[in-house]
Design an enzyme around this catalytic site. Structure first.
Site, short mmCIF file in Angstrom:
data_model
loop_
_atom_site.label_atom_id
_atom_site.label_comp_id
_atom_site.label_asym_id
_atom_site.label_seq_id
_atom_site.Cartn_x
_atom_site.Cartn_y
_atom_site.Cartn_z
N CYS A 135 39.00 32.90 43.01
CA CYS A 135 39.64 34.03 42.37
C CYS A 135 38.90 34.30 41.06
O CYS A 135 37.83 33.75 40.84
CB CYS A 135 41.15 33.83 42.17
SG CYS A 135 41.63 32.61 40.93
N ASP A 144 47.58 39.09 41.74
CA ASP A 144 47.33 38.08 40.71
C ASP A 144 48.59 37.90 39.86
O ASP A 144 48.97 38.80 39.11
CB ASP A 144 46.16 38.52 39.84
CG ASP A 144 45.67 37.42 38.92
OD1 ASP A 144 46.42 36.44 38.69
OD2 ASP A 144 44.54 37.54 38.42
N ARG A 192 45.70 31.95 41.44
CA ARG A 192 45.68 32.10 42.90
C ARG A 192 44.85 31.04 43.61
O ARG A 192 45.33 30.41 44.56
CB ARG A 192 45.16 33.50 43.27
CG ARG A 192 46.07 34.62 42.79
CD ARG A 192 45.46 35.97 43.01
NE ARG A 192 44.27 36.16 42.16
CZ ARG A 192 43.44 37.18 42.24
NH1 ARG A 192 43.62 38.11 43.16
NH2 ARG A 192 42.41 37.28 41.43
#
Length: 154
Positions: free
Chosen positions: A8, A122, A14
């Protein structure tokens, strides 16, 4: 050894959540000697930091460990991973650019494995760590199934 890397932007929300979920699934199936799981970020903004507090809290609530996990930036040696799983389309593009692997099919968007066909939101911005967790569980279960099938494991 089959290696899976989750990617990410900052490697604190994440991708470490997906890493921890996948490690938990791998451990529960007794596959730790066959499958290695890691995560990285396309930026170095949080290098050396533990996962975000929200990620740690959600995973602790689900009895999933984040022990020893710290953020790191993607590096060219990561191209050695068999599966490079990005949390969103921007991460795919940035990963391919950073690794100079524009046509590499082992770099793909995480939720393309599921029926969602979208980016993992996110939680750094949304604050919704529950949604991210649920998507990580679903995606990791599908990915693990794919790995087991492709490599004749289990």
């Amino acid at each position: 050894m089959i290696r899976v890397l989750f990617v990410c932007l900052g490697n604190i929300c994440r991708s470490p959540m997906a890493e921890a979920v996948m490690r938990d699934l791998v451990e529960k199936r007794g596959l730790t000697l066959q499958i290695k799981v890691d995560s990285a970020g396309t930026s170095n903004w949080h290098a050396g930091e533990p996962p975000h507090k929200g990620t740690r809290e959600k995973l602790k609530e689900m009895s999933i460990s984040t022990s020893g996990m710290v953020s790191r930036q993607l590096r060219t040696s990561d191209l050695e991973f068999e599966y490079i799983v990005c949390m969103d389309a921007s991460n795919v593009e940035n990963t391919r650019d950073m690794l100079r692997a524009y046509e590499d099919t082992k770099i793909f968007r995480f939720l393309d494995l599921t029926s969602h066909k979208k980016d993992v939101p996110d939680p750094w911005y949304t604050g919704n760590f529950q949604e991210t967790y649920e998507l990580c569980v679903e995606g990791c279960e599908v990915l693990l199934g794919r790995i087991l099938e492709e490599h004749g494991l289990e």
